[in-house]
Design a protein around this motif. Structure first.
Motif, PDB file in Angstrom:
ATOM      1  N   ARG A   1       0.832  -1.210   0.000  1.00  0.00           N
ATOM      2  CA  ARG A   1       0.000   0.000   0.000  1.00  0.00           C
ATOM      3  C   ARG A   1       0.865   1.257   0.000  1.00  0.00           C
ATOM      4  N   LYS A   2       1.999   1.188   0.679  1.00  0.00           N
ATOM      5  CA  LYS A   2       2.915   2.331   0.735  1.00  0.00           C
ATOM      6  C   LYS A   2       3.483   2.645  -0.646  1.00  0.00           C
TER       7      LYS A   2
ATOM      8  N   LEU B   1       3.886   3.739  -7.644  1.00  0.00           N
ATOM      9  CA  LEU B   1       3.815   2.857  -8.806  1.00  0.00           C
ATOM     10  C   LEU B   1       2.682   3.277  -9.742  1.00  0.00           C
ATOM     11  N   GLN B   2       1.551   3.669  -9.168  1.00  0.00           N
ATOM     12  CA  GLN B   2       0.422   4.085  -9.987  1.00  0.00           C
ATOM     13  C   GLN B   2       0.754   5.360 -10.755  1.00  0.00           C
TER      14      GLN B   2
ATOM     15  N   ALA C   1      10.714   0.022 -13.303  1.00  0.00           N
ATOM     16  CA  ALA C   1      11.365  -1.260 -13.008  1.00  0.00           C
ATOM     17  C   ALA C   1      12.189  -1.174 -11.726  1.00  0.00           C
ATOM     18  N   ASP C   2      12.878  -0.048 -11.524  1.00  0.00           N
ATOM     19  CA  ASP C   2      13.689   0.136 -10.319  1.00  0.00           C
ATOM     20  C   ASP C   2      12.811   0.166  -9.067  1.00  0.00           C
ATOM     21  N   LEU C   3      11.679   0.867  -9.163  1.00  0.00           N
ATOM     22  CA  LEU C   3      10.783   0.959  -8.005  1.00  0.00           C
ATOM     23  C   LEU C   3      10.157  -0.393  -7.710  1.00  0.00           C
ATOM     24  N   GLN C   4       9.794  -1.139  -8.745  1.00  0.00           N
ATOM     25  CA  GLN C   4       9.225  -2.471  -8.547  1.00  0.00           C
ATOM     26  C   GLN C   4      10.256  -3.402  -7.911  1.00  0.00           C
ATOM     27  N   ALA C   5      11.513  -3.296  -8.375  1.00  0.00           N
ATOM     28  CA  ALA C   5      12.583  -4.125  -7.792  1.00  0.00           C
ATOM     29  C   ALA C   5      12.826  -3.747  -6.334  1.00  0.00           C
TER      30      ALA C   5
ATOM     31  N   ALA D   1      12.315  -5.232  -0.665  1.00  0.00           N
ATOM     32  CA  ALA D   1      11.810  -4.950   0.683  1.00  0.00           C
ATOM     33  C   ALA D   1      10.917  -6.090   1.172  1.00  0.00           C
ATOM     34  N   VAL D   2      10.109  -6.660   0.269  1.00  0.00           N
ATOM     35  CA  VAL D   2       9.238  -7.783   0.632  1.00  0.00           C
ATOM     36  C   VAL D   2      10.080  -9.001   1.012  1.00  0.00           C
ATOM     37  N   ALA D   3      11.131  -9.277   0.216  1.00  0.00           N
ATOM     38  CA  ALA D   3      12.003 -10.415   0.499  1.00  0.00           C
ATOM     39  C   ALA D   3      12.710 -10.242   1.838  1.00  0.00           C
ATOM     40  N   LYS D   4      13.162  -9.037   2.121  1.00  0.00           N
ATOM     41  CA  LYS D   4      13.831  -8.770   3.392  1.00  0.00           C
ATOM     42  C   LYS D   4      12.863  -8.963   4.556  1.00  0.00           C
ATOM     43  N   LEU D   5      11.641  -8.528   4.361  1.00  0.00           N
ATOM     44  CA  LEU D   5      10.621  -8.676   5.399  1.00  0.00           C
ATOM     45  C   LEU D   5      10.310 -10.143   5.642  1.00  0.00           C
ATOM     46  N   GLN D   6      10.203 -10.919   4.573  1.00  0.00           N
ATOM     47  CA  GLN D   6       9.931 -12.342   4.707  1.00  0.00           C
ATOM     48  C   GLN D   6      11.061 -13.067   5.430  1.00  0.00           C
ATOM     49  N   SER D   7      12.298 -12.645   5.158  1.00  0.00           N
ATOM     50  CA  SER D   7      13.446 -13.274   5.802  1.00  0.00           C
ATOM     51  C   SER D   7      13.491 -12.949   7.297  1.00  0.00           C
TER      52      SER D   7
END
Length: 234
Positions: free
Chosen positions: A94-95, A100-101, A186-190, A195-201
């Motif tokens: 959401r942040k 992105l939009q 693409a940079d913002l999506q990456a 950030a999602v991967a870091k959070l999951q870890s």
């Protein structure tokens, strides 16, 4: 012998076996006031020596329950972590969503501009070809002297050629802007996926640190329900 038996009063029987024999009873066990004293002494010993081993996750602010194994506690942590991870990832998406939009809207406009510029360039090329064709055709029809009409068409063709150059530059500028926006998107999506991967870890039950605590009782927590005399078979 006086003992507290595993299972409590429910494991005791008031009826002695038929062939039971009894050892001599110490005089202290015949004085009722001693039981009250022993109750106080037992509470004092428990207060000074008893501890409850507890596992604690400071990250999640959760503690194991009495008798809960480390494996069961980690399983409970895993459930709590999955719920927290889903909430955190949703909050993270959401942040990033407005940025992105915005880029997606800019990309849509940039693609439209590229198509518009290419269309204008194509039309300009067609117009130039027609103008030059008309000039050449006029010359081939046998006019030996350059007329004002032929000169005008040649001038128009030359101007059209100049417009083609400018239109080509506009197309290139629009394409460069589109490429820049695509890279930013693409940079913002990456960045979001990282950030999602870091959070999951970080929210992995196996990687959560557990502190081993020994909880001492408060005096108000100690309640001796009953001190009683029981007999145990040898």
């Amino acid at each position: 012998a006086a003992e507290i038996l595993e299972g409590g009063k429910a494991a005791l029987s008031r009826e002695a076996p038929a062939d039971a024999g009894y050892a001599p009873l110490p005089a202290a066990f015949l004085q009722a006031r001693n039981y009250a004293r022993w109750s106080r002494e037992l509470a004092s010993v428990l207060y000074q020596t008893a501890t409850l081993p507890v596992l604690r996750s400071a990250q999640l602010k959760l503690s194991s329950q009495p008798g809960e194994s480390a494996g069961d506690f980690r399983a409970r942590l895993a459930l709590a972590l999955r719920e927290r991870r889903d909430d955190e990832i949703d909050r993270l998406r959401r942040k990033y969503a407005p940025r992105l939009q915005t880029l997606q809207n800019q990309l849509a406009r940039a693609r439209q501009k590229v198509e518009r510029e290419r269309s204008q360039l194509s039309q300009q090329k067609m117009h130039t070809v027609l103008s030059m064709g008309a000039t050449i055709l006029g010359s081939l029809l046998g006019r030996k002297v350059v007329s004002s009409g032929t000169l005008g068409r040649a001038t128009t063709a030359a101007r059209s050629a100049g417009r083609i150059s400018r239109e080509s530059q506009d197309v290139q500028h629009a394409a460069d802007s589109l490429e820049t926006l695509e890279q930013r998107h693409a940079d913002l999506q990456a960045e979001l996926e990282q950030a999602v991967a870091k959070l999951q870890s970080s929210l992995n039950a196996d990687s959560v640190a557990l502190d081993e605590l020994a909880i001492k009782p408060r005096k108000s927590d100690i309640n001796i329900a009953e001190v009683a005399l029981v007999w145990r078979a040898p």
